[in-house]
Structure formats: C-alpha cells, structure tokens
Scaffold this active site. Sequence first.
Site, short mmCIF file in Angstrom:
data_model
loop_
_atom_site.label_atom_id
_atom_site.label_comp_id
_atom_site.label_asym_id
_atom_site.label_seq_id
_atom_site.Cartn_x
_atom_site.Cartn_y
_atom_site.Cartn_z
CB ILE A 108 40.10 46.80 48.54
CG1 ILE A 108 41.46 46.52 49.10
CG2 ILE A 108 39.72 46.81 46.67
CD1 ILE A 108 41.95 47.34 50.47
CB SER B 95 34.69 52.21 36.84
OG SER B 95 33.98 53.07 37.97
NE ARG C 139 30.80 51.95 41.64
CZ ARG C 139 30.88 52.77 42.88
NH1 ARG C 139 30.95 53.19 43.13
NH2 ARG C 139 32.73 52.23 42.77
CE LYS D 34 39.93 39.14 51.45
NZ LYS D 34 39.45 40.32 52.10
CG ASP E 5 34.53 39.61 52.09
OD1 ASP E 5 35.09 40.00 50.80
OD2 ASP E 5 34.98 41.07 52.76
P1 NAP Z 1 33.54 47.89 46.80
O1 NAP Z 1 33.71 48.86 47.49
O2 NAP Z 1 32.36 46.83 47.03
O3 NAP Z 1 33.81 47.61 45.08
C1 NAP Z 1 34.13 46.92 44.19
C2 NAP Z 1 33.56 47.23 43.24
O4 NAP Z 1 34.14 46.09 42.19
C3 NAP Z 1 32.72 48.06 42.66
O5 NAP Z 1 33.15 49.35 43.50
C4 NAP Z 1 32.53 48.08 41.69
O6 NAP Z 1 33.33 49.16 40.77
C5 NAP Z 1 33.53 46.70 41.50
N1 NAP Z 1 32.07 45.96 40.65
C6 NAP Z 1 32.21 45.06 39.38
N2 NAP Z 1 30.92 44.88 39.23
C7 NAP Z 1 30.73 44.43 40.35
C8 NAP Z 1 29.53 44.04 41.41
N3 NAP Z 1 28.63 42.98 40.03
N4 NAP Z 1 29.18 43.83 42.60
C9 NAP Z 1 29.59 44.70 43.24
N5 NAP Z 1 30.58 45.66 42.62
C10 NAP Z 1 31.24 44.79 41.30
O7 NAP Z 1 34.59 46.06 47.67
P2 NAP Z 1 35.78 45.94 48.14
O8 NAP Z 1 35.74 46.24 49.38
O9 NAP Z 1 36.45 47.38 47.32
O10 NAP Z 1 36.06 44.85 48.19
C11 NAP Z 1 36.35 44.22 46.58
C12 NAP Z 1 37.38 43.04 47.01
O11 NAP Z 1 38.39 43.37 47.24
C13 NAP Z 1 36.81 41.89 47.96
O12 NAP Z 1 36.81 41.45 47.22
C14 NAP Z 1 37.18 42.19 49.30
O13 NAP Z 1 37.67 41.12 49.84
C15 NAP Z 1 38.28 42.46 48.70
N6 NAP Z 1 39.23 43.53 49.86
C16 NAP Z 1 38.72 44.74 50.55
C17 NAP Z 1 39.40 45.30 51.45
C18 NAP Z 1 38.66 46.01 52.26
O14 NAP Z 1 39.19 47.09 53.07
N7 NAP Z 1 37.57 46.67 51.87
C19 NAP Z 1 40.38 44.46 51.62
C20 NAP Z 1 41.27 44.08 51.57
C21 NAP Z 1 40.47 43.45 49.98
P3 NAP Z 1 33.66 50.15 39.65
O15 NAP Z 1 31.44 50.34 40.26
O16 NAP Z 1 34.22 50.48 39.92
O17 NAP Z 1 33.07 49.02 38.22
#
Ligand code: NAP
Length: 311
Positions: free
Chosen positions: A14, A36, A38, A91, A169
């Site tokens: 996101i 980040s 990573r 969120k 989620d």
């Molecule tokens: P994601 O791709 O898994 O990214 C989350 C990022 O958070 C990871 O890449 C990592 O980035 C960081 N992170 C730090 N500690 C972590 C941990 N313990 N476990 C996993 N990740 C960790 O997830 P996402 O889809 O972006 O979703 C993140 C949030 O945004 C969620 O709450 C989701 O509900 C919300 N959201 C997502 C979307 C969507 O379309 N995906 C839409 C709206 C809202 P670094 O390696 O850079 O630290």
Amino acid sequence: MTKRKIAVIGVGKIAQDQHLPVIEKSSYFELAATVSTRGVQHRDLPVYRTAAELYAAHPEIELVSVCTPPEVRCELVREAVDAGKDVLLEKPPAPTLSEFTDLVAYAKAQGRLLFQTWHSQYNQAVDNTRDLLACEGVESLHIDWNESVRKWHAGQEWVWEPGGFGVFDPSINALSILAKIMPFPLWVRDATVRTPENRQTPVAADVVFASAQAHAPKLSGHFDWLSDEDRWTFSIRTRKGTNISLENGGMRLRINGELRLEGASEEYERIYERFAQLLERRESLADDTPLRWVADIMMVGRRETVAPFEW
Ligand code: NAP
C-alpha cells in the site's frame, strides 16, 4: 506554500501503490524519507531500518505515515508520538480495541495529532449514498465483499496470523463504508465465521446486523476471500423504494439500475488533503466503529472450520 516534510514507515504494497506516489504529487507534503526493515529504497530518498534512526537523523521531519500491518503499528505510533511527531495511520488501526483506545488517548495526552484513516470512506459515491439514505431511510441493505486473497494479498503471511484480521483485512473497508452511510446506529446480531483448519484468521463470514428501528430493516453482509470474482458491492433499498447499488469498493453508484457516478480512485489524494486540513486545525480524527464490529463478529460468531488454505 511551504510543504510539510513527511516520512513513510513500512514500504510494502500500500505504501508503494498509494502513499509514496500520492505524497510525491501532493501540494501540501514533501516526501522526505522512508523507514523500511528490508531497506527498500524509494528513488534517492534516505532510507532507515528503524524509526529511531530516522528521528535521530532528521529531527526536522515532523510527520509520519505508518503503513505496516496492524500488529506492529501501535508500537510505531507510540514511538512517533514520543519523538514529537504527528501521525497518519493506515487501517485497520490496531489488533485490538483496547490498544486502539489507549493509542488515541496517548496521542492526545502528549499533544500529538493522530489521523486514523479508513480509505474506503473517501469516495464521492459513498458521500452521495450517505446523503440519499439520510433522506429516504433504509429498508434493506446487503454487502457482498468478495475477492481472491491469492490475487490481492499474494505472499502476505501476516494476514493469517493472530492480529492479521484474515478476510476482515479487506472487509473492514466495507464496514468503514457502512459506518459512514448509515443514518442510524446498528450492531452485530449474528454471524458465522469460517476459518481454514491450518490458519488462525477467517477466510469467510456471514453477518446479520440489527438496529432499534421499528420497521426492522434487513441488514446483512457476505465476506469471502476465496472468490474468483472481485465484487465489492452494497445493494440497498430505501424506505421510499429506491434501489441503490454502491459498487467497486465505493467508487461506482447506480440508482434504480442507472449509472450515476463512476469515479477514478482518489481515496489517498483525499486522505492527504484531509490530513493537511487536520494539521492546519490541530485536530485528531479516529473512529473505532468498524473495528468494534469486527470484534463483535468474532465474539458472537458461530465458528466453522473449513478446508486448509495454501497459497
Ligand atoms: P505488505 O505488502 O505486507 O507491506 C507491509 C510492510 O510493512 C512490509 O512490506 C514491511 O515493509 C513492513 N513491516 C514492518 N514490520 C512488519 C511485520 N512484522 N510484518 C509484515 N510487514 C512488516 O502489506 P500491505 O498490503 O502494504 O498492507 C499494510 C497495511 O495497509 C495493512 O494494514 C492493510 O490492511 C493496509 N492496506 C492495504 C491495502 C492493499 O491494497 N494492500 C490497501 C489499503 C490498506 P518494510 O520491509 O519496508 O519494513
């Protein structure tokens, strides 16, 4: 106008899809750094492995957007508040209601601004639906929030862990729209929650809501993470007999079958505009209603164990 410097914490899907590009084209904010774990670099911006390193290196950055999953987010928000930062929060805001309540109170006590976002609320078709329901009332409402976890969350193991929300989620987005459009309070009456036998969080749920309205409107939702078809739709009949279809996650509106509005997604543009307004007024914004409904579904829901889930 001088732009306010902001850093993004958590450079996952996101952040890359929305936060980074939207901040870059914003007239209110300047993207100044990322955090980040990573070490994901964005353009030539400085990247830090921890928020503490960011705060030490850039005391002039006063704002952060926290875009990690909920499980680690609250600690990051407290750390940001302790460092004197104002915070925008993705969120769902926290893994539990009690932690969220504490977080809101903590930010307030420390004099920091907390903007806790529900991105699906930021669509014109959602506002139009709310206005129509305020005039015409609700006879019935059904939510279909169906998508494929394999398509939209590929490889995100955290969604299946405790505190990862599973199908809620994405489905909490539907509940955030529900919280915005309903002209009267409602609560969870009954639910069935389906969890794969090898996972900790649900893959599907059916929910019935109730209200104190004398005409007892029918209110329900079906949430499914194994669907081949993306369908993020509210089907609503008003008390005056108007049929409303709020589709595509809140971006498209049909009234009595006729297309009335179809917008491109500008949810995150509107979120950052709102953040700028809130900063101007020094006002925080947080609403736990969607999170409360998810907690209630988990409390009253009948459990069903379903087939194991593998990616
Ligand atoms: P994601 O791709 O898994 O990214 C989350 C990022 O958070 C990871 O890449 C990592 O980035 C960081 N992170 C730090 N500690 C972590 C941990 N313990 N476990 C996993 N990740 C960790 O997830 P996402 O889809 O972006 O979703 C993140 C949030 O945004 C969620 O709450 C989701 O509900 C919300 N959201 C997502 C979307 C969507 O379309 N995906 C839409 C709206 C809202 P670094 O390696 O850079 O630290």
